[in-house]
Enzyme design. Structure first.
Site, short mmCIF file in Angstrom:
data_model
loop_
_atom_site.label_atom_id
_atom_site.label_comp_id
_atom_site.label_asym_id
_atom_site.label_seq_id
_atom_site.Cartn_x
_atom_site.Cartn_y
_atom_site.Cartn_z
N GLY A 15 0.82 -1.21 0.00
CA GLY A 15 0.00 0.00 0.00
C GLY A 15 0.85 1.25 0.00
O GLY A 15 1.98 1.25 -0.51
N THR A 27 -3.99 -2.60 6.83
CA THR A 27 -4.99 -2.71 5.76
C THR A 27 -4.34 -3.34 4.54
O THR A 27 -3.35 -2.83 4.02
CB THR A 27 -5.56 -1.33 5.37
OG1 THR A 27 -4.49 -0.50 4.91
CG2 THR A 27 -6.28 -0.68 6.53
N ASN A 29 -4.01 -4.08 0.76
CA ASN A 29 -4.41 -3.34 -0.43
C ASN A 29 -4.57 -4.24 -1.66
O ASN A 29 -3.79 -5.16 -1.86
CB ASN A 29 -3.38 -2.26 -0.75
CG ASN A 29 -3.39 -1.14 0.27
OD1 ASN A 29 -3.19 -1.37 1.47
ND2 ASN A 29 -3.66 0.07 -0.18
N GLU A 79 -8.93 -0.88 0.72
CA GLU A 79 -8.07 -1.36 1.79
C GLU A 79 -8.90 -2.15 2.80
O GLU A 79 -9.85 -1.61 3.35
CB GLU A 79 -7.41 -0.18 2.51
CG GLU A 79 -6.59 0.70 1.58
CD GLU A 79 -5.73 1.69 2.34
OE1 GLU A 79 -5.32 1.39 3.48
OE2 GLU A 79 -5.46 2.77 1.79
N HIS A 84 -8.83 -10.04 12.70
CA HIS A 84 -8.18 -11.28 13.11
C HIS A 84 -6.70 -10.95 13.29
O HIS A 84 -6.18 -10.08 12.60
CB HIS A 84 -8.35 -12.36 12.03
CG HIS A 84 -7.66 -13.64 12.34
ND1 HIS A 84 -8.15 -14.53 13.27
CD2 HIS A 84 -6.50 -14.18 11.86
CE1 HIS A 84 -7.32 -15.57 13.35
NE2 HIS A 84 -6.31 -15.37 12.50
N PHE A 109 -10.19 13.74 9.78
CA PHE A 109 -10.19 13.87 11.24
C PHE A 109 -9.16 14.91 11.65
O PHE A 109 -8.12 15.04 11.02
CB PHE A 109 -9.88 12.51 11.87
CG PHE A 109 -10.97 11.51 11.63
CD1 PHE A 109 -12.06 11.42 12.48
CD2 PHE A 109 -10.93 10.66 10.53
CE1 PHE A 109 -13.09 10.52 12.25
CE2 PHE A 109 -11.95 9.76 10.28
CZ PHE A 109 -13.03 9.68 11.15
P1 ADP Z 1 0.66 -1.32 3.36
O1 ADP Z 1 0.83 0.16 3.27
O2 ADP Z 1 1.70 -2.09 2.57
O3 ADP Z 1 -0.75 -1.75 2.99
P2 ADP Z 1 -0.07 -1.77 6.15
O4 ADP Z 1 0.61 -1.13 7.31
O5 ADP Z 1 -1.45 -1.28 5.81
O6 ADP Z 1 0.91 -1.69 4.91
O7 ADP Z 1 -0.11 -3.35 6.43
C1 ADP Z 1 -0.82 -4.18 5.54
C2 ADP Z 1 -0.28 -5.61 5.49
O8 ADP Z 1 -0.30 -6.20 6.79
C3 ADP Z 1 -1.16 -6.50 4.63
O9 ADP Z 1 -0.79 -6.42 3.26
C4 ADP Z 1 -0.91 -7.88 5.22
O10 ADP Z 1 0.17 -8.52 4.57
C5 ADP Z 1 -0.54 -7.60 6.68
N1 ADP Z 1 -1.61 -7.89 7.67
C6 ADP Z 1 -1.38 -8.55 8.85
N2 ADP Z 1 -2.51 -8.66 9.56
C7 ADP Z 1 -3.50 -8.06 8.84
C8 ADP Z 1 -4.91 -7.88 9.07
N3 ADP Z 1 -5.51 -8.31 10.19
N4 ADP Z 1 -5.63 -7.24 8.11
C9 ADP Z 1 -5.01 -6.78 6.98
N5 ADP Z 1 -3.70 -6.94 6.70
C10 ADP Z 1 -2.93 -7.57 7.63
MG MG Z 2 -2.49 -0.82 3.82
#
Ligand code: ADP
Ligand code: MG
Length: 155
Positions: A15, A27, A29, A79, A84, A109
């Protein structure tokens, strides 16, 4: 919204590195192609539904559909926060989701605290709504377990 429930799947990509994980709310992506296929009536905002990584268990999720800053806010992003705790990241794996309902419009916000409070309230609303019998039936086994179903049916 006519298009709900909306079923889709796609690879989990990197993301924007906005630090969602640092807030305790990672989240996952979707790539642009998945976002481009969204029906027009599914507008930006916060949604809830079900999600599964690979062919693992189906969990509750909240999803933000927002404007993608990489494309000067003319393209949407999707996203998914799965409700879980995962032991490891799952970049590159296939995420399957069904969006079943709408929570609220996107908001800006004035502090990080109020953002986090709003997200926790979205999560508890999603958890509660998804316990309703009409949403339980949307964890459609044929969609979330396509490989296992094929094996069991002998195909
Ligand atoms: P990014 O900017 O790459 O999306 P994030 O900080 O939003 O980084 O973290 C997202 C990643 O975290 C997901 O792509 C997944 O691999 C991992 N992840 C671990 N636990 C979860 C969860 N409960 N829900 C969504 N993503 C998760
Ligand atoms: Mg993300």
């Amino acid at each position: 919204m006519r298009s709900l429930p909306y079923y889709c799947r796609g690879e989990v990509v990197r993301g924007f590195g906005r630090g969602s994980k640092e807030l305790g709310i990672p989240t996952a992506n979707f790539p642009e192609t998945v976002v481009d296929n969204l029906p027009g009536d599914i507008t930006t905002g916060i949604y809830y539904g079900w999600a599964s990584v690979g062919s693992r268990d189906v969990h509750k999720m909240v999803m933000s559909i927002g404007w993608n800053p990489y494309y000067k806010n003319i393209k949407k992003s999707m996203e998914t926060h799965i409700i879980h705790t995962f032991k490891e990241d799952f970049y590159g794996e296939i995420l399957s989701i069904v969006i079943v309902g709408y929570i609220r419009a996107e908001k800006s916000f004035d502090s990080l605290d109020s953002l986090i409070t709003a997200i926790y309230s979205d999560i508890s609303e999603a958890k509660e709504k998804l316990d309703l019998p009409e949403y339980q039936s949307m964890k459609d086994e044929n969609f979330f377990r396509p490989i296992e179903n094929k094996i069991m049916n002998g195909h």
